[in-house]
Design a protein around this motif. Structure first.
Motif, mmCIF file in Angstrom:
data_model
loop_
_atom_site.group_PDB
_atom_site.id
_atom_site.type_symbol
_atom_site.label_atom_id
_atom_site.label_comp_id
_atom_site.label_asym_id
_atom_site.label_seq_id
_atom_site.Cartn_x
_atom_site.Cartn_y
_atom_site.Cartn_z
ATOM 1 N N PHE B 285 0.699 -1.299 -0.010
ATOM 2 C CA PHE B 285 -0.041 -0.079 -0.171
ATOM 3 C C PHE B 285 0.860 1.471 0.078
ATOM 4 O O PHE B 285 0.213 2.238 -0.255
ATOM 5 C CB PHE B 285 -1.160 0.000 1.190
ATOM 6 N N LYS B 288 0.460 3.605 -3.048
ATOM 7 C CA LYS B 288 -0.647 4.523 -2.956
ATOM 8 C C LYS B 288 -0.272 5.754 -2.057
ATOM 9 O O LYS B 288 -0.856 6.881 -2.298
ATOM 10 C CB LYS B 288 -1.864 3.775 -2.625
ATOM 11 N N LYS B 289 0.364 5.334 -0.945
ATOM 12 C CA LYS B 289 0.442 6.552 0.038
ATOM 13 C C LYS B 289 1.650 7.421 -0.688
ATOM 14 O O LYS B 289 1.460 8.588 -0.283
ATOM 15 C CB LYS B 289 1.103 5.802 1.378
ATOM 16 N N ALA B 292 -0.487 9.650 -2.872
ATOM 17 C CA ALA B 292 -1.108 10.729 -2.244
ATOM 18 C C ALA B 292 -0.161 11.736 -1.760
ATOM 19 O O ALA B 292 -0.394 12.960 -1.911
ATOM 20 C CB ALA B 292 -1.627 10.099 -1.096
ATOM 21 N N GLY B 297 -1.726 11.644 -6.486
ATOM 22 C CA GLY B 297 -3.181 11.042 -6.222
ATOM 23 C C GLY B 297 -3.320 9.639 -6.217
ATOM 24 O O GLY B 297 -2.696 9.257 -7.273
ATOM 25 N N THR B 298 -4.157 9.146 -5.504
ATOM 26 C CA THR B 298 -4.103 7.542 -5.370
ATOM 27 C C THR B 298 -4.930 7.361 -6.761
ATOM 28 O O THR B 298 -5.026 6.137 -7.013
ATOM 29 C CB THR B 298 -4.787 7.217 -4.151
#
Lengths: 587, 587
Positions: B285, B288-289, B292, B297-298
């Protein structure tokens, strides 16, 4: 050649290079050591009075090298055969595979770790000994060639491993030395050190309560206490220990942006107007680094003018905010600094808070360096207004003397960090576990695994109490004032800014006699700019002390003295002045 | 009540809860300990055979508390008055202010640090003892109330500080325990531990060569070696040790973006087209972090489908790239995973490399978990193609057993990190210093100060050799295969995916007898989903072992067994199976 365990960490007082006082110290030391547990006592005494195996060296300038002449066994006594406890632990024949979890690994493991510990304890003792060098300086290429640092296919034996520990420490900077003033982080706190050893031994991370129950609770307790000290009601809010001030500042910027435009998390910067951050021209470069990383861009960080003491000028801040708004951009963050890196200046937080309130801008306070002053009833007024911040960076590893790394980001609004950073990875943060999941901190962090940084601060706090930190801070600030008072009117010194330092930063030029007669023109500036680098280089080559220098704006290279080391005394300040003059008078 | 120094770390074999084998171990231990240095020898023996002061406790369930009944002195012998070395070090009367740098602080400092060390050594020994608990579990509220963790104004004495060390370790997870399988990072390497203690003692940071000469050189040597192993010619390229895999992955994303659009550093994401990153649906994950945080942006992270083994499907990657390009967006990064978190899957790197080459996209390999397999001649083929990556995340603190934290980002193109992150802060990186400034690493990092993470890896590498890491990796993979072979046809087990594990991840459901008779319908799934959480909760309450579980996609909660701990044996795997069945058969 020294065998591992017998140290080449000779006390200089014994080879004639120290002062007589230290020779006495060595003797007293030995008496102490002899009463102590066998292992370390014998070794310390051997060091103090010399032993047959010790090479004729001066001040540790001879690097130890792997040798074919193996030590017969781990014990260092002269009786052969001996009946010492470690008599048949022969490191030359042992490898990492003989240590735990190997069968019968307990004994060599305990012997090995104890010997490592003895090396460390010797280093600790030397760190506080003014007759030892702060640094045994070697140029990079020299150091690369002096020792074989390469990694190979085959293992080395534990004798060699112990030797590497000694060699590494031989060339290390003694950051706990009373005359090491080079960085904002100096000193070596004994309780903090013990706590860091424990942290290493526990070897876990802050990901969840499940794998770090005590440390997670201590982070909770400690961050709450820090928020209380900042002045947020009941210590409410949020926070995290991050890998350093730069990352803490980046967190603040990230959360501020999310608070204003939560859609940025999914949609990125393309979905939001141009965002502008404001910070002073004396602020830390991490604000720009953060802006570059977060896709905001360094052009969107506006540097606000400072007064001659390095404090942000509020009227300039307001002017620039209005200017930006007129262009249709969105001011989203003001980062005020409490304790700038070079001048130690405190921005006027109350005035900044008023402006942030007026324009509805997130107020961050970068108190990485100045936060420690909150522990002092005498000095905390310098941070008045910090309680109005939305977020605060505060590095206990700087002014509070906690071992590296220990940096906290505190956030006034609870839950925001979680919303900003969480990714709901159910495979990492199971929602059906059997305990209160609010203690799982992993999903509010940018990191997944996170090092345990809290324990050393917590244990030091228990050992010193808030009052102990206060005494430490007050003492360091008093020492800075002592230095300021000596040099402000002393021949050959010019202050970079007028007036008493607000933090421990004392910024000054040393002007050698040959420059004192010159007019204040370009030639003088050019020559003056070369003085500090040369003195610093000489300090490092002699290894007697270390202090930082830098240019800033139109000011050529000057010394920036900072004091965060509780080991420093008035005599060390006197020494620094004498040393600067000794090393710089011919320039 | 136990006094500090006398341990409450009782060996369970002595209170009847252990097996007979361990009673023998304790006796052998004592013989060893008695030959050892006085301090620890006596203490270990007192622990093994009990002493008068030891509380009647079982398995350490009784928390130690601060007591008014102070120990008279630091020594633990029964003769009063005694002639022990520490006879007149009375911790109850000593405070942190009595330790170095205090005048006459040497003796209490050495006594204190030695006693801390004894506590740590006892913990180390217990960590490897199968008769001890992996965890002494307490719920957060319980643990908060059982002990006073609060921070106060006044200092505590050193007796209390030593007590806190013991208490903290009492409630800690024994991450080195042979039956701790909960995380990707397990085990406690003795040389790594020694190196981490040394790192704490040296207490510096990686900012510049000036303040960390040896560590900076070791980082240089070690990163070069890692790049050679990846397969970049001559080990050329760049890299850094970062605070963890998530940050390393974020670095990769940052550098990839900068390489394609260097203007983003100044102008932010507003100045560039919409950027798209690709990674598999099984990836970590942190991608995605990172997106962001970086303002990407995810929504701009596209998750590529995986096959049933969790490997990215290259044709789906290519399809999604084309789709994105048709929309006018810019694919800038593919992050392939070498060793996914749950399945341990290796994406097909060669196929991914071909696609990245075809579409000119930065190829990152997140080998945080799988990178260790590069050390094994038998297993490194699983990362074939990694040499074609532009950047690689590789966490030695996972599969290679290095203490936390130790994560490397390796970058093929030299100089890019520096261009991407540098801010030219002349007040931090003086350009007129007297040594080769290319060794100052601070300005290529996102951080300013940076913890020294390299030394433990370097020292372990010297101690084990590449071949030692290889043996460790091969052994762990063999153990995983052993587990797989036992359970694949065993009644009550269902594999989450078919076939031999490629990494040490073995994913399975334990199906209690009551569920075995049910049809494979929703009710069974619903009941099955509750099995692993209950067994896990029971494991933690008994404290016998720990293994992770999670749901993934449409698969309800299953166990994910991973093995990175070199202390684990076939017997520990057998034990795990028996324990799951013991704790789960009634469900």
């Amino acid at each position: 050649m020294a065998s591992p365990g017998s140290g080449f960490w000779s006390f200089r007082s014994e080879d004639g290079s120290g002062d007589p006082e230290n020779s006495g110290t060595a003797r007293a030391w030995c008496q102490v050591a002899q009463k102590f547990t066998g292992g370390i006592g014998n070794k310390l005494c051997a060091l103090l009075y010399g032993d047959a195996e010790k090479p004729a060296e001066s001040g540790g300038s001879q690097p130890p090298r792997a040798t074919s002449q193996k030590a017969a066994c781990a014990c260092n006594c002269n009786q052969k055969p001996c009946s010492c406890p470690k008599a048949d632990v022969n490191y030359a024949l042992l490898h990492a595979t003989d240590l735990l979890p190997a069968c019968d690994g307990e004994r060599p493991t305990l012997a090995f770790l104890q010997d490592v510990m003895d090396i460390l304890l010797q280093y600790v003792v030397k760190s506080f000994d003014r007759s030892t060098k702060v640094i045994d300086f070697h140029y990079p290429n020299e150091l690369l060639q002096e020792y074989n640092w390469e990694l190979a296919d085959q293992p080395q034996n534990l004798e060699e491993i112990l030797m590497h520990c000694q060699t590494t420490l031989k060339y290390a900077i003694k950051t706990g030395h009373p005359r090491y003033f080079n960085q904002l982080s100096t000193g070596l706190d004994m309780v903090g050190l013990a706590a860091d050893w424990l942290t290493s031994t526990a070897n876990t991370n802050m990901f969840t309560y499940e794998i770090a129950p005590v440390f997670v609770l201590l982070e909770y307790v400690t961050l709450k206490k820090m928020r209380e000290i900042i002045g947020w009601p009941g210590g409410s809010g949020d926070g995290i220990f991050s890998p350093g001030g730069a990352i803490s500042n980046m967190y603040a910027m990230l959360i501020a942006r999310f608070k204003m435009f939560p859609e940025v998390k999914e949609k990125g910067m393309a979905a939001v107007p141009r965002l502008i951050a404001f910070t002073s021209e004396h602020s830390h470069f991490s604000l720009k680094k953060g802006a570059a990383a977060l896709g905001i861009g360094t052009d969107s960080v506006i540097l606000i003018k400072c007064d001659e003491r390095g404090k942000m000028i509020p009227s300039d801040l307001e002017r620039r905010i209005l200017e930006v708004k007129q262009k249709g951009f969105v001011p989203f963050l003001v980062s005020a600094t409490a304790g700038t890196t070079v001048y130690g200046a405190f921005d006027p937080l109350l005035a900044v808070a008023d402006i942030c309130k007026k324009y509805k801008i997130w107020m961050h306070v970068d108190a990485a360096w100045g936060g420690g002053l909150l522990m002092s009833r005498k000095h905390k007024w310098k941070l008045s207004g910090v309680e109005r911040a939305n977020s605060v960076t505060w590095n206990p590893h700087k002014m509070m003397g906690v071992p590296l790394q220990c940096s906290a980001l505190l956030v006034r609004e609870e839950g925001l960090m979680q919303s900003c950073n969480q990714m709901h990875a159910s495979y990492l943060f199971q929602q059906d576990k059997h305990y209160d999941l609010s203690y799982d901190t992993g999903d509010k962090a940018l990191q997944c695994g996170r090092h345990v940084d809290v324990f050393k601060l917590w244990l030091m706090w228990r050992a010193k109490g808030t009052t102990g930190f206060e005494a430490h801070i007050d003492k360091c600030l008093e020492l800075a004032e002592y230095l300021y008072n000596i040099i402000k009117n002393r021949e050959g010194y010019e202050m970079v800014f007028d007036g008493k330092p607000q933090h421990t930063n004392v910024c000054f030029w040393y002007v050698p006699p040959s420059l004192r007669v010159l007019d204040n023109n370009e030639e003088r500036m050019s020559r003056l700019s070369k003085v500090a680098p040369v003195i610093k280089a000489r300090m490092m080559e002699y290894g007697t002390t270390m202090v930082s220098y830098q240019p800033l704006g139109d000011k050529v290279n000057f010394f920036r003295m900072v004091i965060s080391n509780p080991a420093a005394t008035h005599q060390d300040i006197d020494f620094l002045i004498e040393e600067i003059e000794r090393l710089g008078q011919d320039l």
